[in-house]
Design a protein around this motif. Structure first.
Motif, PDB file in Angstrom:
ATOM      1  N   ILE A  12      20.407  52.525  -5.680  1.00  0.00           N
ATOM      2  CA  ILE A  12      19.477  52.305  -6.413  1.00  0.00           C
ATOM      3  C   ILE A  12      19.864  51.322  -7.712  1.00  0.00           C
ATOM      4  CG2 ILE A  12      17.592  53.377  -8.046  1.00  0.00           C
ATOM      5  CD1 ILE A  12      16.801  53.678  -5.135  1.00  0.00           C
ATOM      6  N   VAL A  13      20.757  51.861  -8.325  1.00  0.00           N
ATOM      7  CA  VAL A  13      21.501  51.154  -9.532  1.00  0.00           C
ATOM      8  C   VAL A  13      21.685  49.790  -9.181  1.00  0.00           C
ATOM      9  CG1 VAL A  13      23.285  51.117 -11.508  1.00  0.00           C
ATOM     10  CG2 VAL A  13      22.198  53.374 -10.593  1.00  0.00           C
ATOM     11  N   ASP A  14      22.557  49.661  -8.174  1.00  0.00           N
ATOM     12  CA  ASP A  14      23.043  48.300  -7.500  1.00  0.00           C
ATOM     13  C   ASP A  14      21.789  47.417  -7.309  1.00  0.00           C
ATOM     14  OD1 ASP A  14      25.517  49.394  -7.579  1.00  0.00           O
ATOM     15  OD2 ASP A  14      25.750  49.478  -5.456  1.00  0.00           O
ATOM     16  N   ASP A  15      20.796  47.892  -6.874  1.00  0.00           N
ATOM     17  CA  ASP A  15      19.677  47.099  -6.544  1.00  0.00           C
ATOM     18  C   ASP A  15      18.933  46.529  -7.662  1.00  0.00           C
ATOM     19  OD1 ASP A  15      19.724  47.540  -3.891  1.00  0.00           O
ATOM     20  OD2 ASP A  15      18.139  48.978  -3.689  1.00  0.00           O
ATOM     21  N   LEU A  16      18.901  47.646  -8.776  1.00  0.00           N
ATOM     22  CA  LEU A  16      18.367  47.088 -10.107  1.00  0.00           C
ATOM     23  C   LEU A  16      19.140  46.113 -10.600  1.00  0.00           C
ATOM     24  CD1 LEU A  16      17.462  50.685 -11.680  1.00  0.00           C
ATOM     25  CD2 LEU A  16      16.004  48.688 -11.090  1.00  0.00           C
ATOM     26  N   VAL A  17      20.558  45.983 -10.478  1.00  0.00           N
ATOM     27  CA  VAL A  17      21.338  45.001 -11.054  1.00  0.00           C
ATOM     28  C   VAL A  17      21.350  43.691 -10.361  1.00  0.00           C
ATOM     29  CG1 VAL A  17      23.822  44.298 -11.366  1.00  0.00           C
ATOM     30  CG2 VAL A  17      23.065  46.607 -11.775  1.00  0.00           C
ATOM     31  N   ASP A  18      21.083  43.835  -9.076  1.00  0.00           N
ATOM     32  CA  ASP A  18      20.949  42.697  -8.120  1.00  0.00           C
ATOM     33  C   ASP A  18      19.544  41.918  -8.566  1.00  0.00           C
ATOM     34  OD1 ASP A  18      23.156  42.992  -6.659  1.00  0.00           O
ATOM     35  OD2 ASP A  18      22.204  43.983  -5.165  1.00  0.00           O
ATOM     36  N   MET A  19      18.479  42.571  -8.999  1.00  0.00           N
ATOM     37  CA  MET A  19      17.257  42.326  -9.573  1.00  0.00           C
ATOM     38  C   MET A  19      17.632  41.433 -10.724  1.00  0.00           C
ATOM     39  SD  MET A  19      13.940  44.830  -8.372  1.00  0.00           S
ATOM     40  CE  MET A  19      12.875  43.498  -9.445  1.00  0.00           C
ATOM     41  N   ALA A  20      18.135  42.252 -11.504  1.00  0.00           N
ATOM     42  CA  ALA A  20      18.402  41.452 -13.035  1.00  0.00           C
ATOM     43  C   ALA A  20      19.029  40.082 -12.777  1.00  0.00           C
ATOM     44  CB  ALA A  20      19.346  42.336 -13.880  1.00  0.00           C
ATOM     45  N   ASP A  21      20.043  39.991 -11.814  1.00  0.00           N
ATOM     46  CA  ASP A  21      20.779  38.819 -11.508  1.00  0.00           C
ATOM     47  C   ASP A  21      19.855  37.767 -11.035  1.00  0.00           C
ATOM     48  OD1 ASP A  21      23.304  39.958 -12.136  1.00  0.00           O
ATOM     49  OD2 ASP A  21      23.930  40.201 -10.289  1.00  0.00           O
ATOM     50  N   LEU A  22      18.790  37.939  -9.892  1.00  0.00           N
ATOM     51  CA  LEU A  22      17.858  37.300  -9.562  1.00  0.00           C
ATOM     52  C   LEU A  22      16.838  36.589 -10.648  1.00  0.00           C
ATOM     53  CD1 LEU A  22      16.811  38.932  -6.242  1.00  0.00           C
ATOM     54  CD2 LEU A  22      18.128  36.833  -6.419  1.00  0.00           C
ATOM     55  N   VAL A  23      16.563  37.690 -11.683  1.00  0.00           N
ATOM     56  CA  VAL A  23      15.646  37.170 -12.668  1.00  0.00           C
ATOM     57  C   VAL A  23      16.576  36.184 -13.770  1.00  0.00           C
ATOM     58  CG1 VAL A  23      14.545  37.962 -14.697  1.00  0.00           C
ATOM     59  CG2 VAL A  23      14.338  39.134 -12.639  1.00  0.00           C
ATOM     60  N   GLY A  24      17.788  36.617 -13.781  1.00  0.00           N
ATOM     61  CA  GLY A  24      18.717  35.879 -14.712  1.00  0.00           C
ATOM     62  C   GLY A  24      18.705  34.279 -14.181  1.00  0.00           C
ATOM     63  N   THR A  25      18.765  34.339 -12.864  1.00  0.00           N
ATOM     64  CA  THR A  25      19.007  32.844 -12.329  1.00  0.00           C
ATOM     65  C   THR A  25      17.797  32.236 -12.541  1.00  0.00           C
ATOM     66  OG1 THR A  25      20.696  33.504 -10.747  1.00  0.00           O
ATOM     67  CG2 THR A  25      19.319  31.616 -10.277  1.00  0.00           C
ATOM     68  N   ALA A  26      16.330  32.949 -12.161  1.00  0.00           N
ATOM     69  CA  ALA A  26      15.112  32.375 -12.572  1.00  0.00           C
ATOM     70  C   ALA A  26      15.066  31.764 -13.609  1.00  0.00           C
ATOM     71  CB  ALA A  26      14.272  33.486 -11.908  1.00  0.00           C
ATOM     72  N   LEU A  27      15.342  32.643 -14.593  1.00  0.00           N
ATOM     73  CA  LEU A  27      15.231  32.030 -16.064  1.00  0.00           C
ATOM     74  C   LEU A  27      15.777  30.862 -16.572  1.00  0.00           C
ATOM     75  CD1 LEU A  27      14.077  32.712 -18.962  1.00  0.00           C
ATOM     76  CD2 LEU A  27      16.072  34.236 -19.369  1.00  0.00           C
ATOM     77  N   GLU A  28      17.339  30.934 -16.217  1.00  0.00           N
ATOM     78  CA  GLU A  28      18.143  29.754 -16.458  1.00  0.00           C
ATOM     79  C   GLU A  28      17.253  28.338 -15.838  1.00  0.00           C
ATOM     80  OE1 GLU A  28      22.638  28.055 -15.843  1.00  0.00           O
ATOM     81  OE2 GLU A  28      21.869  30.207 -15.401  1.00  0.00           O
ATOM     82  N   ASN A  29      16.910  28.661 -14.527  1.00  0.00           N
ATOM     83  CA  ASN A  29      16.691  27.494 -13.829  1.00  0.00           C
ATOM     84  C   ASN A  29      15.122  27.002 -14.267  1.00  0.00           C
ATOM     85  OD1 ASN A  29      18.767  27.257 -12.168  1.00  0.00           O
ATOM     86  ND2 ASN A  29      17.818  28.538 -10.345  1.00  0.00           N
ATOM     87  N   ALA A  30      14.139  28.131 -14.645  1.00  0.00           N
ATOM     88  CA  ALA A  30      12.947  27.787 -15.036  1.00  0.00           C
ATOM     89  C   ALA A  30      12.846  26.844 -16.302  1.00  0.00           C
ATOM     90  CB  ALA A  30      12.212  29.004 -15.393  1.00  0.00           C
ATOM     91  N   THR A  31      13.919  27.317 -17.265  1.00  0.00           N
ATOM     92  CA  THR A  31      14.205  26.752 -18.467  1.00  0.00           C
ATOM     93  C   THR A  31      14.615  25.167 -18.287  1.00  0.00           C
ATOM     94  OG1 THR A  31      14.299  28.788 -19.840  1.00  0.00           O
ATOM     95  CG2 THR A  31      15.074  26.673 -20.711  1.00  0.00           C
ATOM     96  N   ALA A  48      10.818  31.451  -5.282  1.00  0.00           N
ATOM     97  CA  ALA A  48      11.728  32.387  -5.301  1.00  0.00           C
ATOM     98  C   ALA A  48      11.154  33.660  -5.625  1.00  0.00           C
ATOM     99  CB  ALA A  48      13.135  32.139  -6.084  1.00  0.00           C
ATOM    100  N   ASP A  49       9.987  33.453  -6.517  1.00  0.00           N
ATOM    101  CA  ASP A  49       9.684  34.633  -7.206  1.00  0.00           C
ATOM    102  C   ASP A  49       9.137  35.641  -6.224  1.00  0.00           C
ATOM    103  OD1 ASP A  49       8.424  36.120  -9.419  1.00  0.00           O
ATOM    104  OD2 ASP A  49       6.505  35.740  -8.592  1.00  0.00           O
ATOM    105  N   PRO A  50       8.496  35.462  -5.087  1.00  0.00           N
ATOM    106  CA  PRO A  50       7.993  36.269  -4.043  1.00  0.00           C
ATOM    107  C   PRO A  50       9.311  37.194  -3.612  1.00  0.00           C
ATOM    108  CG  PRO A  50       6.691  34.554  -3.551  1.00  0.00           C
ATOM    109  CD  PRO A  50       7.937  33.944  -4.621  1.00  0.00           C
ATOM    110  N   HIS A  51      10.334  36.769  -3.608  1.00  0.00           N
ATOM    111  CA  HIS A  51      11.420  37.450  -3.207  1.00  0.00           C
ATOM    112  C   HIS A  51      11.902  38.473  -4.243  1.00  0.00           C
ATOM    113  CE1 HIS A  51      15.243  38.444  -1.216  1.00  0.00           C
ATOM    114  NE2 HIS A  51      16.048  38.056  -2.376  1.00  0.00           N
ATOM    115  N   ILE A  52      11.694  38.409  -5.371  1.00  0.00           N
ATOM    116  CA  ILE A  52      11.811  39.295  -6.531  1.00  0.00           C
ATOM    117  C   ILE A  52      11.112  40.420  -6.121  1.00  0.00           C
ATOM    118  CG2 ILE A  52      11.793  39.820  -8.867  1.00  0.00           C
ATOM    119  CD1 ILE A  52      12.823  37.082  -9.443  1.00  0.00           C
TER     120      ILE A  52
END
Length: 224
Positions: A12-31, A48-52
């Motif tokens: 569960i914790v690993d999944d949360l960290v993985d989600m955070a990594d996906l969001v971090g990539t999305a933020l960088e690319n969006a900007t 990629a948003d539906p994958h999150i």
């Protein structure tokens, strides 16, 4: 049996960290798409948003199953309850990144951010990304010492939002479209920062069992 249960909790914790990594990539690319006018990158963020969203559904399903099957108590119960709230915050952060990319796509081939605000928007994004990365570390390691840094970064994001708001409120040298886009964009970044604070507050609740309000002044992330 107990080892399998503890493994499920770690996942569960690993999944949360993985989600955070996906969001971090999305933020960088969006900007990047916003400031560089990169339409292809904006499209990738949006696609990629539906994958999150799917990752949130999967994580929540695992957490609910563990709640029903194991009837956890104390720290384990707090972990699962906090995970359900944190996955929601991460999903909303992903949505906000997609909103930034949508602005970039809508204004292409032009740029939504006027030259005089590019550095401020880049700084807001950088602070939000740092806050997210540190919140992810707090989730993974339960290191509450980092929580104060996340709050400081969020405060600086708020200050930048107010600074830009004051400048565009004068309405001098801006088209109506630029005023609308900038108002939306600074709100998106501000909300990402608020969600990062919410994440570390949830971990604080998990670790200490204290009320969330004892860790930080109220941060309402019910909108956006």
């Amino acid at each position: 049996m107990r080892e399998a249960y503890q493994s499920d909790l770690r996942h569960i914790v690993d999944d949360l960290v993985d989600m955070a990594d996906l969001v971090g990539t999305a933020l960088e690319n969006a900007t990047r798409s916003l400031l560089e006018g990169d339409l292809g990158l904006a499209e990738r963020v949006i696609a990629a948003d539906p994958h999150i969203d799917e990752r949130q559904v999967e994580l929540d399903s695992k957490a609910v199953e563990l709640l029903a099957r194991q009837a956890p108590v104390a720290t384990d119960l707090r972990l699962l309850v906090a995970a359900l709230r944190m996955s929601s915050s991460l999903e909303r952060m992903g949505d906000l990144c997609a909103h930034v990319a949508l602005v970039a796509r809508r204004t292409h081939p032009g740029l939504a951010v006027p030259e005089q605000h590019r550095e401020q928007i880049a700084r807001m994004s950088s602070l939000a990304g740092a806050a997210l990365a540190e919140a992810s570390q707090v989730i993974a390691e339960r290191d509450l010492a980092l929580a104060a840094r996340v709050e400081e970064e969020d405060d600086e994001i708020d200050e930048l939002m107010l600074e830009i708001s004051r400048e565009i409120s004068r309405g001098e040298g801006y088209s109506n479209g630029q005023i609308v886009d900038l108002t939306l964009l600074i709100r998106f970044y501000e909300r990402i920062g608020d969600h990062a604070v919410s994440l570390v507050r949830r971990v604080g609740f998990l670790v200490t069992g204290d009320s969330l309000d004892t860790l930080h002044e109220s941060v309402d992330v019910s909108e956006f």
